[in-house]
Design an enzyme around this catalytic site. Structure first.
Site, PDB file in Angstrom:
ATOM      1  NE  ARG A  36      -3.710  -2.220   2.405  1.00  0.00           N
ATOM      2  CZ  ARG A  36      -4.522  -2.487   3.403  1.00  0.00           C
ATOM      3  NH1 ARG A  36      -4.586  -1.675   4.449  1.00  0.00           N
ATOM      4  NH2 ARG A  36      -5.285  -3.558   3.373  1.00  0.00           N
ATOM      5  CB  CYS A  37       4.217   1.756  -0.639  1.00  0.00           C
ATOM      6  SG  CYS A  37       5.599   2.890  -0.792  1.00  0.00           S
TER       7      CYS A  37
END
Length: 162
Positions: A36-37
Site C-alpha cells: 500500500r505504498c
C-alpha cells in the site's frame, strides 16, 4: 563459512527456511516491499528485471515490511496473494520482517550497519544490489525504479556482458 549476505538464513513467505548461501554465485537485488505504498508499482519493474536477467544468474529477493506508515498491514498469505494476483510476481518473497529499529531483522542489520552502505532504510522499496560473493555493491533509494539505467547497467556489469 559463508560471508556477507550469504551468512544469513531467512523465513520464506510460506513459512519455510532459506539459507542465503544457496544464492552464492548469483547477483541479488534485496528489496523491502509494501503493498500500500506509492512505490508499490515497482513490483512490476522488479518482475520485469527478474525475467530479463534470471537466466544469467540474477535474483530479486523481496522482504515485505510494515515499518513505514502501516503500508504493509497484511499477513504473509495476503501479501503473497496480492503480489501474484496484482503483479504476477514469480521472484522469491520472504516472510514479513522489520527493516529498522529494535526489531530489525539480522539481514537488514547487516545491510544497514555492516555493509559499505551504512545508514537506515529510508522507506519501502529501498534496493540493495549484492554481488555473487555476497557483498553489497550498491544501494538505491525508493525513488529509483528497478529498471532505471543506473540499476540495469550495474546488474549487467555484475553478470558480465554477453
Amino acid at each position: 563459512p559463508p560471508t556477507g549476505v550469504h551468512a544469513f538464513e531467512v523465513r520464506t513467505i510460506d513459512g519455510g527456511r532459506k539459507r542465503l548461501a544457496d544464492y552464492r554465485g548469483r547477483t541479488l537485488l534485496i528489496v523491502n516491499t509494501a503493498s500500500r505504498c506509492g512505490f508499490t508499482k515497482q513490483y512490476a519493474s522488479l518482475e520485469t528485471l527478474y525475467q530479463r536477467y534470471r537466466a544469467r544468474g540474477f535474483e530479486v529477493l523481496a522482504f515485505p515490511a510494515n515499518d513505514f506508515m502501516n503500508q504493509e498491514p497484511g499477513t504473509d498469505a495476503e501479501i503473497q496473494s496480492f503480489c501474484s494476483t496484482e503483479y504476477g510476481t514469480t521472484f522469491p518473497l520472504f516472510s514479513k520482517i522489520s527493516v529498522k529499529g529494535g526489531a530489525m531483522a539480522p539481514l537488514y542489520r547487516h545491510l544497514t550497519r555492516e555493509s559499505a552502505f551504512k545508514g537506515d532504510v529510508e522507506w519501502n522499496f529501498t534496493k540493495f544490489l549484492v554481488g555473487p560473493d555476497g557483498k553489497v555493491v550498491a544501494c538505491y533509494g525508493p525513488r529509483v525504479d528497478p529498471l532505471s539505467k543506473d540499476v540495469t547497467d550495474r546488474i549487467e556489469a555484475l553478470l558480465g556482458r554477453s
